[in-house]
Design a protein around this motif. Structure first.
Motif, PDB file in Angstrom:
ATOM      1  N   TYR A  23     -12.302   5.645  -0.166  1.00 26.85           N
ATOM      2  CA  TYR A  23     -10.859   5.486  -0.140  1.00 26.85           C
ATOM      3  C   TYR A  23     -10.147   6.808  -0.391  1.00 26.85           C
ATOM      4  CZ  TYR A  23     -12.220   0.608  -0.745  1.00 26.85           C
ATOM      5  OH  TYR A  23     -12.809  -0.617  -0.601  1.00 26.85           O
ATOM      6  N   ARG A  24      -9.056   6.992   0.335  1.00 27.29           N
ATOM      7  CA  ARG A  24      -8.192   8.148   0.112  1.00 27.29           C
ATOM      8  C   ARG A  24      -6.743   7.676   0.112  1.00 27.29           C
ATOM      9  NH1 ARG A  24     -10.777  12.376  -2.143  1.00 27.29           N
ATOM     10  NH2 ARG A  24     -12.566  13.071  -0.932  1.00 27.29           N
ATOM     11  N   ASN A  25      -5.907   8.288  -0.725  1.00 28.00           N
ATOM     12  CA  ASN A  25      -4.513   7.869  -0.789  1.00 28.00           C
ATOM     13  C   ASN A  25      -3.549   9.023  -0.555  1.00 28.00           C
ATOM     14  OD1 ASN A  25      -2.550   5.904  -1.061  1.00 28.00           O
ATOM     15  ND2 ASN A  25      -2.215   6.357  -3.218  1.00 28.00           N
ATOM     16  N   TYR A  26      -4.058  10.188  -0.175  1.00 27.90           N
ATOM     17  CA  TYR A  26      -3.160  11.318   0.040  1.00 27.90           C
ATOM     18  C   TYR A  26      -2.725  11.371   1.501  1.00 27.90           C
ATOM     19  CZ  TYR A  26      -1.314  16.064   0.182  1.00 27.90           C
ATOM     20  OH  TYR A  26      -0.512  17.146   0.373  1.00 27.90           O
ATOM     21  N   ILE A  27      -3.570  11.900   2.365  1.00 25.60           N
ATOM     22  CA  ILE A  27      -3.226  11.939   3.786  1.00 25.60           C
ATOM     23  C   ILE A  27      -3.559  10.614   4.455  1.00 25.60           C
ATOM     24  CG2 ILE A  27      -3.849  12.976   6.002  1.00 25.60           C
ATOM     25  CD1 ILE A  27      -4.098  15.630   4.617  1.00 25.60           C
ATOM     26  N   TYR A  28      -4.704  10.040   4.112  1.00 24.33           N
ATOM     27  CA  TYR A  28      -5.195   8.892   4.874  1.00 24.33           C
ATOM     28  C   TYR A  28      -4.645   7.551   4.406  1.00 24.33           C
ATOM     29  CZ  TYR A  28      -8.140  12.236   7.152  1.00 24.33           C
ATOM     30  OH  TYR A  28      -8.562  13.297   7.891  1.00 24.33           O
ATOM     31  N   LYS A  29      -4.136   7.474   3.208  1.00 23.14           N
ATOM     32  CA  LYS A  29      -3.453   6.275   2.721  1.00 23.14           C
ATOM     33  C   LYS A  29      -4.252   5.000   3.006  1.00 23.14           C
ATOM     34  CE  LYS A  29       1.169   8.279   3.171  1.00 23.14           C
ATOM     35  NZ  LYS A  29       2.506   8.149   3.737  1.00 23.14           N
ATOM     36  N   THR A  30      -5.527   5.015   2.667  1.00 21.63           N
ATOM     37  CA  THR A  30      -6.348   3.839   2.963  1.00 21.63           C
ATOM     38  C   THR A  30      -5.898   2.581   2.223  1.00 21.63           C
ATOM     39  OG1 THR A  30      -7.979   4.766   1.420  1.00 21.63           O
ATOM     40  CG2 THR A  30      -8.407   5.027   3.766  1.00 21.63           C
ATOM     41  N   PRO A  31      -5.327   2.659   0.998  1.00 22.73           N
ATOM     42  CA  PRO A  31      -4.808   1.411   0.411  1.00 22.73           C
ATOM     43  C   PRO A  31      -3.736   0.756   1.290  1.00 22.73           C
ATOM     44  CG  PRO A  31      -5.016   3.089  -1.276  1.00 22.73           C
ATOM     45  CD  PRO A  31      -5.248   3.778   0.033  1.00 22.73           C
ATOM     46  N   TRP A  32      -2.875   1.588   1.921  1.00 16.74           N
ATOM     47  CA  TRP A  32      -1.851   1.032   2.796  1.00 16.74           C
ATOM     48  C   TRP A  32      -2.468   0.494   4.083  1.00 16.74           C
ATOM     49  CZ3 TRP A  32       2.126  -1.583   2.970  1.00 16.74           C
ATOM     50  CH2 TRP A  32       3.001  -1.607   4.058  1.00 16.74           C
TER      51      TRP A  32
END
Length: 297
Positions: free
Chosen positions: A56-65
């Protein structure tokens, strides 16, 4: 929605599919930046979404979204949408939805109605089915920490301190634009809580001269979609993947909103819908209470 975290998601595709990056029923992405090292495979976006992801990544890739958006697609497939609004009920057959633009006062209205004995279904996000069933999505509300809002709540010591600090922060606009000033409070600390209810009435709140009028279903659908699309449609990296998938698979990019419109059309059939205008939450509350009381006479 199927979600699998695995070391090498690309193994689920052929070498040709990985090279193409998108094709019939799938999207593949592998980060070109070694310090991110993310690998993603998405399948069946418009039917039964599947996500295979390396991490999971939440900076560029925003996988939670991205995960959130795939859940939205699953909801829509099952005849449900997420509505930007609050909801309360008294006997599970008289569900009331209150919707409107951000910061219009939905949470405050839900809070005030809870004090009148209504059970809370939500204050900002709720699920609504095509059959008109409202279901709870969250467990706590975001309450503006004004002392008057907090004085009757059985808050913990930690919450009281946090509420005081957040209220002080609200006095500095440049900070509140970066930090959410609302205090998260469990619904059961505010009042009774319900899991589901059958929709009976909808109140759409809007700034203006104090007034309440019944409106038709078509107008209501347009207004609800206008406030809820930010919950339904993806942003950033997920948005890029979504439109790439639509392009290659020849799917209407509007299929999410089209289905949402269809669900709302069925859910609102035969329901009482009101546009409530006012200068502040007190105007809204008084007008809504007057309408509810008039119906009960």
């Amino acid at each position: 929605m199927k979600l699998v975290k695995e070391k090498n998601p690309g193994k689920r595709l052929t070498a040709e599919q990985r090279k193409a990056s998108v094709g019939k029923g799938f999207i593949y992405h592998k980060s070109s930046q070694p310090f991110y090292g993310i690998e993603v495979v998405i399948r069946n976006l418009e039917t039964d979404p599947e996500l295979y992801i390396s991490h999971y990544r939440n900076y560029i890739y925003k996988t939670p979204w991205l995960i959130h958006f795939l859940k939205i697609l699953e909801f829509i497939k099952n005849g449900k949408i997420m509505v930007h609004g609050g909801a309360v009920t008294k006997n599970l057959n008289d569900g009331i939805i209150i919707t409107g633009q951000s910061d219009a006062g939905k949470t405050t209205l839900v809070f005030l109605l809870a004090k009148q004995g209504y059970s809370i279904l939500g204050d900002d996000k709720i699920n609504l089915s095509a059959k008109g069933e409202i279901s709870r999505y969250e467990d706590n509300l975001g309450l503006y920490p004004h002392p008057d809002n907090l004085k009757d709540l059985p808050l913990t010591g930690k919450q009281k301190i946090l509420g005081w600090l957040k209220y002080q922060i609200t006095k500095f606009g440049f900070i509140t634009s970066r930090i959410n000033p609302n205090l998260r409070v469990k619904y059961h600390q505010v009042g009774k809580v319900a899991d589901t209810a059958q929709l009976k009435k909808v109140f759409i709140i809007e700034r203006g001269k104090p007034d309440i009028q019944e409106i038709n279903k078509s107008t209501a659908i347009r207004k609800i979609l206008a406030t809820s699309l930010r919950l339904l449609m993806p942003e950033g990296f997920p948005k890029a993947l979504f439109y790439k998938y639509c392009f290659v698979n020849e799917i209407e990019p509007t299929f999410v909103t089209d289905r949402a419109r269809s669900i709302l059309d069925r859910a609102l059939e035969g329901k009482k819908i009101f546009l409530v205008t006012g200068e502040n939450y007190k105007d809204f509350y008084d007008l809504i209470q007057q309408q509810i009381s008039a119906t009960q006479l």
